[in-house]
Design an enzyme around this catalytic site. Sequence first.
Site, short mmCIF file in Angstrom:
data_model
loop_
_atom_site.label_atom_id
_atom_site.label_comp_id
_atom_site.label_asym_id
_atom_site.label_seq_id
_atom_site.Cartn_x
_atom_site.Cartn_y
_atom_site.Cartn_z
N LYS A 1 126.34 45.55 30.46
CA LYS A 1 126.80 46.14 29.19
C LYS A 1 127.56 47.43 29.45
O LYS A 1 128.69 47.61 29.00
CB LYS A 1 125.61 46.45 28.26
CG LYS A 1 124.76 45.26 27.91
CD LYS A 1 123.65 45.62 26.93
CE LYS A 1 122.60 46.57 27.50
NZ LYS A 1 121.72 45.95 28.51
N ARG B 1 119.20 47.60 19.33
CA ARG B 1 118.29 46.93 20.26
C ARG B 1 117.09 46.35 19.52
O ARG B 1 116.24 45.72 20.15
CB ARG B 1 117.78 47.95 21.28
CG ARG B 1 118.36 47.79 22.68
CD ARG B 1 117.72 48.84 23.57
NE ARG B 1 117.89 48.61 24.97
CZ ARG B 1 118.86 49.12 25.71
NH1 ARG B 1 119.81 49.85 25.15
NH2 ARG B 1 118.88 48.91 27.01
P1 B4P Z 1 124.53 47.52 33.34
O1 B4P Z 1 124.02 46.24 32.77
O2 B4P Z 1 125.90 47.89 33.00
O3 B4P Z 1 123.34 48.45 33.00
P2 B4P Z 1 123.07 49.33 31.70
O4 B4P Z 1 124.19 49.31 30.74
O5 B4P Z 1 122.70 50.62 32.24
O6 B4P Z 1 121.90 48.61 30.92
P3 B4P Z 1 120.39 49.03 30.70
O7 B4P Z 1 119.95 48.10 29.62
O8 B4P Z 1 119.69 48.95 32.01
O9 B4P Z 1 120.27 50.55 30.31
P4 B4P Z 1 120.52 51.50 29.04
O10 B4P Z 1 121.15 52.69 29.62
O11 B4P Z 1 121.22 50.82 27.91
O12 B4P Z 1 124.57 47.51 34.94
C1 B4P Z 1 123.44 47.38 35.78
C2 B4P Z 1 123.87 47.28 37.26
O13 B4P Z 1 124.50 46.03 37.49
C3 B4P Z 1 124.87 48.34 37.72
O14 B4P Z 1 124.49 48.80 38.98
C4 B4P Z 1 126.21 47.60 37.78
O15 B4P Z 1 127.07 48.11 38.75
C5 B4P Z 1 125.77 46.20 38.12
N1 B4P Z 1 126.67 45.19 37.57
C6 B4P Z 1 127.19 45.19 36.31
N2 B4P Z 1 127.96 44.09 36.11
C7 B4P Z 1 127.89 43.36 37.29
C8 B4P Z 1 128.45 42.11 37.71
N3 B4P Z 1 129.24 41.37 36.89
N4 B4P Z 1 128.16 41.66 38.95
C9 B4P Z 1 127.36 42.37 39.77
N5 B4P Z 1 126.81 43.58 39.44
C10 B4P Z 1 127.05 44.07 38.20
O16 B4P Z 1 119.04 51.83 28.51
C11 B4P Z 1 118.09 52.58 29.27
C12 B4P Z 1 116.87 52.93 28.42
O17 B4P Z 1 117.24 53.81 27.30
C13 B4P Z 1 116.13 51.76 27.73
O18 B4P Z 1 115.22 51.12 28.60
C14 B4P Z 1 115.45 52.50 26.54
O19 B4P Z 1 114.28 53.15 26.94
C15 B4P Z 1 116.46 53.54 26.12
N6 B4P Z 1 117.36 53.09 25.03
C16 B4P Z 1 118.70 52.91 25.12
N7 B4P Z 1 119.21 52.46 23.95
C17 B4P Z 1 118.16 52.35 23.09
C18 B4P Z 1 118.03 51.91 21.74
N8 B4P Z 1 119.08 51.48 21.03
N9 B4P Z 1 116.80 51.92 21.15
C19 B4P Z 1 115.73 52.34 21.85
N10 B4P Z 1 115.78 52.76 23.14
C20 B4P Z 1 116.98 52.77 23.76
#
Ligand code: B4P
Length: 183
Positions: free
Chosen positions: A14, A89
Amino acid sequence: MTRLIFLGPPGAGKGTQAKTLADSWNIPHISTGDILRKAMKEQTLLGIKAQGYVDSGELVPDELVQAMVQERLHDSDTGSGWILDGFPRTVNQALFLEELLSTISQHGEKAVNLEVPDDVVVGRLLERGRKDDTEEVIRRRLEVYRSETEPLIDYYHARQRLVRVNGNQSPEEVTAELKKIIS
Ligand code: B4P
């Protein structure tokens, strides 16, 4: 006018895709995860309240995240579109967003679901190694995703707003597919 929401499990790509598309279309990338991590780093009141939830893989309470998104969507740079990454979410957050967008006359948002198998997302997150990317916390984040966030797929499908994309390809391939579908 592009208004996109990114759904999909943790590690689905994402943040990766939202950033690439927002840069390419010159619209804001609004990541609730990034806003929370900045607040935690700066130890603001929001950051202090959110820390325990994020560190253990739980969702931060709806009221806190909703207030944050409401404030951000009122900023002046959102007039020509935006990409929301990590929000909504929960169904509660989706209902809140629908109400908010109708009050600021912004409609027609699409929700992208990035589909990636569990074993692939676990591998990606372990490799990334952020503080909340330990095996135990990732397992909890996936459970929370299944119970709280996955129902949003039906929610947006029922409203004919859902776009499904295979996220289990290279980042460049996912971007190309997204650009083709969204344009
Ligand atoms: P991403 O999937 O891009 O990870 P993310 O956006 O950080 O998602 P995540 O759900 O983990 O975290 P968020 O910050 O939203 O990439 C992951 C990895 O994969 C990276 O290393 C990337 O390089 C790699 N990658 C990506 N695409 C690839 C591909 N095609 N092939 C290979 N590798 C690839 O949330 C973190 C925390 O914040 C949550 O757990 C929660 O506690 C809180 N939070 C955030 N939003 C919230 C909400 N709306 N409500 C409540 N809590 C919330």
